[in-house]
Design an enzyme around this catalytic site. Structure first.
Site, mmCIF file in Angstrom:
data_model
loop_
_atom_site.group_PDB
_atom_site.id
_atom_site.type_symbol
_atom_site.label_atom_id
_atom_site.label_comp_id
_atom_site.label_asym_id
_atom_site.label_seq_id
_atom_site.Cartn_x
_atom_site.Cartn_y
_atom_site.Cartn_z
ATOM 1 C CD GLN A 221 36.327 123.361 101.301
ATOM 2 O OE1 GLN A 221 36.851 124.397 100.957
ATOM 3 N NE2 GLN A 221 36.295 122.316 100.516
ATOM 4 N NE ARG A 368 33.468 122.643 91.201
ATOM 5 C CZ ARG A 368 32.280 123.184 91.054
ATOM 6 N NH1 ARG A 368 32.146 124.495 91.185
ATOM 7 N NH2 ARG A 368 31.231 122.424 90.795
ATOM 8 C CB CYS A 369 41.842 120.974 90.760
ATOM 9 S SG CYS A 369 43.093 121.118 92.025
ATOM 10 C CD GLU A 738 37.733 118.536 93.224
ATOM 11 O OE1 GLU A 738 38.050 119.281 94.148
ATOM 12 O OE2 GLU A 738 38.333 117.491 92.955
#
Lengths: 784, 188, 165
Positions: A221, A368-369, A738
């Site tokens: 990523q 995802r936070c 997110e």
């Protein structure tokens, strides 16, 4: 305000169909396992069955004898090249292959390379390792006991405590707590879970000894960050390393760290002289790669009798596993957890976090936070509900009384953040209306009379994304700016390259829409490229919802630079001065003479064929964007659940999600992101946990135990938006990927607790499995 | 992963006969499927190997068993065994207490209470699978023990070599694990 | 991958006969991806849980990671590559694009194959039929909602045109 472009141009706000879809629907994507190079060989990892043990011997002769085996690499081999350890993304170090001892079950111990993957797997079975078991530490609460085994003998300080971090005013907060008429306490555990993207991590690494160039295809990523880490760790000159992130089958933060498999494959490629492919299995992915959460949290609220909160005190124990491999900005060992004051106006707050080592897989990555924001949002939203229950106040009303009002923005939170903009009441009102809140409360009362269990849960979260400004943020020293490089071709088409990397977020479409918005070049005429470090400008990658806030901003500003040059060319072509021109998406016209105009396509052509004397030819711009602040998306989610008294199963009847991410680029894509994130949040709330037994054996290491919801369990999500632009972002956007994962766990848990609150239930830790709920029902005597 | 297993069975032979076998680690080993005593360190400590086959996977444990307590009068034996997989896939340790008692109507009853701890890849399969593997092993053990008792009673030459290792049928283990889910068990 | 015990197999793949000599333990999914170089079928890499490798074997949706290549001998195999292409997209492929039924795209080929099999059996599926029909395929990105819409789009389109898909 944003000008609306035509559907043909497809600028911001248009739900244009995705350009990348065409290859995916035909199965013509190029994922890591699709990369085939001539002479390519395969790697397979040998892993530790023990959570904590000394390695007394490794025997590789049998494995090496197998026909087709090219190499068996151990930690000892790597140590000779100083590669047995590598830096983590948070200033710790991690073993690439174990030397001395192993620290978690499934830790990498040896790397086998063979002609084909079946032989490599066969050979891995033949590697023999002698272990001497050591006492295991799996309970983070015991990590600092005097008799706890010290896990990291490589560290100078012989302790399992990694860090202690505090922020806020301890004394003032304590004072408020003592004098407050009402206090409420909640102990909330956020279990260890895992992003589990459908595609596991992997790489293909090729070293060309004739050119000295190392080409690494990696599911990454953050390809540039990986390249720099490789350069530092492998000692190779950075211009000779090319990292290519191909199409990625989902990341969610799991593909940010550098994993031992990549390093081993690189070493193998360098020593064997052939390209090496390593792709992990699902169990390896779940048991050894970046997990998330594992936060043991405690929050105490101080309030007056009307529920007006005044102070928040938070204490958290963070379980990082064997190595602190959390991908987190340097100054923030607990990430952005200090956003735990949430959407509420606290006058005082204090937060402390202790991070410890345990014999578990390393990490603590952002799943995802946006760096621990899920944990923070979960904690405060649960705490507010606990307070509401204490005071017998409606949870929506309690929130209403405490929201930061719009006039207080930019809002300085007591824990040091400056929230850019927010309209929490607006999101709450829309959500309440959409779900039909008052009717639902009536229904709940009726059902309660009949002994039925129905619950409504609200989560009015505030997120903090888009890391981040260089004065405060860096990862391993690399500042967290991002970039865009835009080039317009003579025929008016364009190509833009970015420092981010999509794993499904639709960048090939959304970034093009930004250019379409700023320049009026149709989005379909703009090619977007990401992921090849040889061509893309330097960036820190895509995670923590940072692409739109950083690279998106860079794209807009690069496009504006191009527009400024275009204006000069237009002035030259139309033989007027620049001030006499006015702009609409796609063309410059002479003020008062709309017939006299030049389209952006004509201007592009002129940039190569008919530019003013003395002007640099071409039409392109690069912009590196250092965000002045983070952005603060927010929203309100409401869940309605029904609990089956016979089985404890919770059915999500309805779920309304109102998100505010400022100005939206592509509403279709935003909606898709919300659907996906809500599904992940639901999975975490009800069915996922990676836990360890007392010997350190992983429970929940395969999809048989770590459950991913199918289409059957997943309800239909109802989505909507409010729009409160970010004042400091070039086009007012905030990022949204997110939010659904951040805000939803609390909504689900709040709903279930709400369904049982009349029985005296105040809190239940996730996952809310049917077995757990049923036991509570049994205890309260209400099972069928 | 710690698992408690309680098993008992009855045999027509007298308690004294059964005790002869049960109190001798070599004899016990010869009844455990896949086990073999390799060395007697002293009269209480024995080294050995045990091969556990679960479908296509084989785990070779190498370890040691130690007799903690041996009460010939009351016929109680307490043993602790610990083994590690030779290739490094995991370990297992077990504490077993075995008693033989005379049945009033003749014959005897053997009761074993074991505490089993498994570390490693097998342990990831969960409690139920390990329980079923243990169940199946015990069933084979019981069969072998009965056979041995009969041989002993009839005075036939007792085979010193261990029984041929029969792989535990993964299918039947899985089946019984699943069936076990539906049997009502008073306690886990 | 040469082995003394190679077995000759012939499989009709997307309408064409393909022959190869394979190891008995070669998984069907590896045969498809490597021997046939059809990389549209993906591996989620686990114990048959995710469905990314779904293909149609004699018209039935199967998980190719849990079959051996030799089991496909003499049978008909259909993969995503045989469903449609840029100039002639299958209604399902169109549906996925129109309804935003994919994000990272990894589960998509498997989803489309399962949906294909579903629509063969049930040309007019209800939402529940669809959800059950794709329950063997995991998706981490979309939450399934738009996938359901994509399949509904395809079902409508396919029944509007001739009854034969």
């Amino acid at each position: 305000m944003l000008t609306k472009t035509s559907p043909e141009i497809g600028g911001m706000g248009h739900p244009i169909k995705r350009k990348e879809d065409l290859r995916f629907i035909q199965g013509k994507g190029n994922y890591i396992d699709d990369v085939q190079l001539p002479g390519m060989v395969y790697g397979h990892m040998v892993r530790s069955p023990y959570a904590h043990a000394r390695i007394t011997a490794i025997r590789t002769e049998e494995a090496k004898k197998l026909p087709g085996v090219l190499a068996v690499i151990t930690g000892e081999d790597l140590a000779k090249a100083n590669l047995a350890w590598m830096p983590t993304l948070f200033h710790d170090k991690q073993m690439v292959l174990a030397t001395g001892k192993v620290l978690f079950q499934s830790q990498e111990v040896a790397f086998v390379v063979a002609e084909d993957r079946y032989t490599a797997a066969d050979a891995a079975e033949l590697v023999e390792v002698d272990y001497e078991e050591l006492p295991v530490l799996v309970d983070p609460h015991k990590a600092q006991d005097t008799d706890a085994p010290i896990l990291r003998d490589d560290r100078e300080e012989k302790s399992n405590l990694i860090f202690h971090w505090e922020v806020g005013d301890r004394a003032a907060t304590e004072q408020q707590m003592k004098s407050a008429p009402v206090t409420a306490l909640v102990k909330a555990f956020f279990p260890r879970c895992h992003p589990a993207p459908l595609e596991t991590c992997g790489c293909v690494i090729d070293f060309n000894s004739a050119t000295g160039k190392l080409t690494a295809w990696i599911t990454s990523q953050a390809p540039h960050a990986h390249r720099t880490v490789f350069a530092l760790v492998a000692g190779l000159p950075e211009q000779n390393i090319r990292v290519i992130s191909p199409d990625i089958g989902g990341g969610f933060g799991n593909k940010v760290p550098v994993y031992p498999g990549y390093v081993c494959a690189a070493v193998a490629a360098l020593t064997i002289g052939r390209p090496v492919k390593w792709i992990e299995t699902r169990s390896e992915n779940l048991q050894s790669t970046g997990f998330a959460r594992d936060y043991h949290m405690e929050a105490e609220l101080a309030a007056d009798k009307d529920g007006r909160v005044s102070a928040l005190r938070v204490k958290t124990l963070a379980d990082h596993g064997a190595f602190n491999a959390a991908a987190q900005p340097t100054k923030f060992p607990a990430g952005l957890f200090s956003v735990c004051t949430g959407s509420y106006d606290f006058s005082q707050a204090f937060c402390e976090v202790d991070g410890v080592y345990t014999n578990k897989a390393p990490g603590g990555i952002a799943y995802r936070c946006s760096f621990r924001v899920t944990e923070a949002a979960y904690l405060i939203e649960r705490a507010m509900d606990v307070l509401a229950q204490e005071l017998k106040l409606d949870p929506a009303e309690l929130r209403r009384r405490n929201f930061i009002p719009p006039e207080k923005f930019p809002y300085p939170s007591p824990l040091g953040w400056s929230y850019d903009s927010g309209n929490y009441q607006g999101a709450l009102d829309l959500a309440l209306e959409k779900i039909g809140y008052n009717e639902l409360r009536k229904e709940q009362a009726e059902r309660r009379e009949r002994g039925e269990l129905m619950g409504i849960g609200i989560s009015s979260f505030t997120e903090i994304v888009g890391a981040g400004p260089s004065h405060t943020f860096d990862i391993l020293g690399l500042k967290m700016f991002d970039s865009a490089e835009l080039r317009v071709h003579p025929t008016g088409k364009a190509i833009m390259r970015m420092g981010t990397k999509s794993q499904g977020q639709g960048h090939e479409t959304t970034y093009a829409q930004i250019v379409a918005q700023e320049l009026g070049i149709p989005a379909n005429d703009v090619a977007i490229e990401e992921g090849d470090t040889d061509t893309a400008p330097y960036g820190l990658g895509t995670y923590a919802s940072r692409s739109t806030p950083t690279s998106g901003a860079a794209a807009a500003l690069a496009a504006r630079k191009v527009r400024e040059k275009a204006r000069k060319i237009a002035a030259h072509l139309l033989e007027v001065s620049e001030e006499d021109l006015e702009w609409e998406p796609g063309k410059f016209s002479v003020k008062g003479a709309p017939g006299k105009s030049k389209t952006i396509q004509e201007i592009a052509f002129a940039a190569y064929t008919n530019f003013p004397q003395g002007m640099e030819p071409g039409l392109e711009a690069v912009h590196y964007y250092d965000p002045p602040n983070l952005t603060f998306p927010f929203g309100t989610y409401i869940a309605v659940v029904d609990i089956d008294k016979g089985t404890g199963e919770v059915k999500v009847r309805r779920f309304v999600a109102i998100d505010d991410c400022g100005n939206i680029i592509n509403p279709m894509i935003v909606e898709g992101q919300v659907h996906g994130g809500l599904t992940e949040g639901m999975a975490i709330a009800f069915m996922q946990e990676i836990s360890y037994d007392e010997s350190g054996n992983v429970q929940g290491g395969t999809f048989m135990d770590y459950l991913v919801p199918t289409a059957v369990e997943t309800p239909s999500w109802e989505t909507g938006n409010t729009c409160t632009p970010s004042p400091h972002h070039p086009f007012g956007a905030k990022g949204v990927g997110e939010s659904p994962n951040v805000g939803s766990p609390a909504a689900f848990v709040n709903a279930v607790v709400d369904a049982l609150s009349h029985l005296g239930v105040k809190h239940i830790d996730m996952p809310l499995s049917p077995w757990k709920i049923w036991q509570i029902l049994k205890e309260k005597g209400v099972t069928q | 992963m710690a698992i408690k297993i309680e098993k008992s069975f009855q045999a027509p032979e007298a308690a004294a006969e059964v005790w002869k076998i049960l109190s001798d680690p070599r004899s016990v080993a010869s009844c455990v499927p896949g086990a073999q005593v390799t060395e007697a360190v002293d009269d209480r400590t024995y080294k050995g190997v045990i091969k556990v086959k679960l479908g296509p996977t084989v785990t070779d444990y190498k370890g040691e068993a130690h007799i903690e307590r041996r009460d010939d009068q009351n016929r109680i034996i307490e043993m602790i065994g610990k083994g590690q997989d030779v290739r490094g896939k995991g370990s297992a340790s077990m504490k077993m207490t075995g008693t033989v008692r005379e049945l009033p109507a003749g014959g005897s009853e053997v009761v074993t209470i074991s505490e089993l701890n498994v570390v490693g890849i097998l342990a990831q399969m969960g409690n139920r699978m390990i329980q079923e593997v243990a169940n199946q092993m015990f069933e084979q053990f019981t069969k072998n023990l009965r056979q041995r008792l009969q041989q002993q009673a009839s005075g036939a030459a007792v085979s010193g070599a261990p029984e041929e290792v029969k792989p535990i049928d993964a299918g039947s283990v899985a089946a019984s694990a699943v069936l076990g889910l539906f049997k009502s068990k008073p306690k886990e | 991958m040469t082995s003394k015990r190679a077995v000759d197999i012939t499989v009709k793949v997307n309408g064409k006969e393909r022959s190869a000599a394979v190891e008995p333990r070669l998984l069907l999914v590896h045969f498809i991806r490597e021997s046939l170089a059809l990389t549209g079928t993906h591996i989620g890499r686990d114990t048959t849980n995710c469905g990314a490798c779904t293909v149609l074997l004699d018209g039935r949706a199967v998980k190719s990671c849990t079959l051996f290549a030799v089991q496909a001998d003499g049978r008909e195999l259909r993969t995503i590559e045989g469903v449609g292409n840029t100039s002639a997209l299958h209604p399902l492929q169109e549906g996925f694009k129109e309804k935003h039924g994919l994000q990272c795209g990894f589960c998509t080929p498997g989803m489309i194959m399962s949906a294909c099999a579903l629509l063969e059996k049930k040309p007019h599926p209800t939402e529940e039929d669809i959800r059950w029909g794709i329950s063997g395929n995991l998706c981490r990105c979309t939450g399934y909602q738009n996938i359901v819409k994509a399949v509904q789009y395809a079902a409508e389109k396919m029944s509007a045109s001739t009854p034969q898909a």
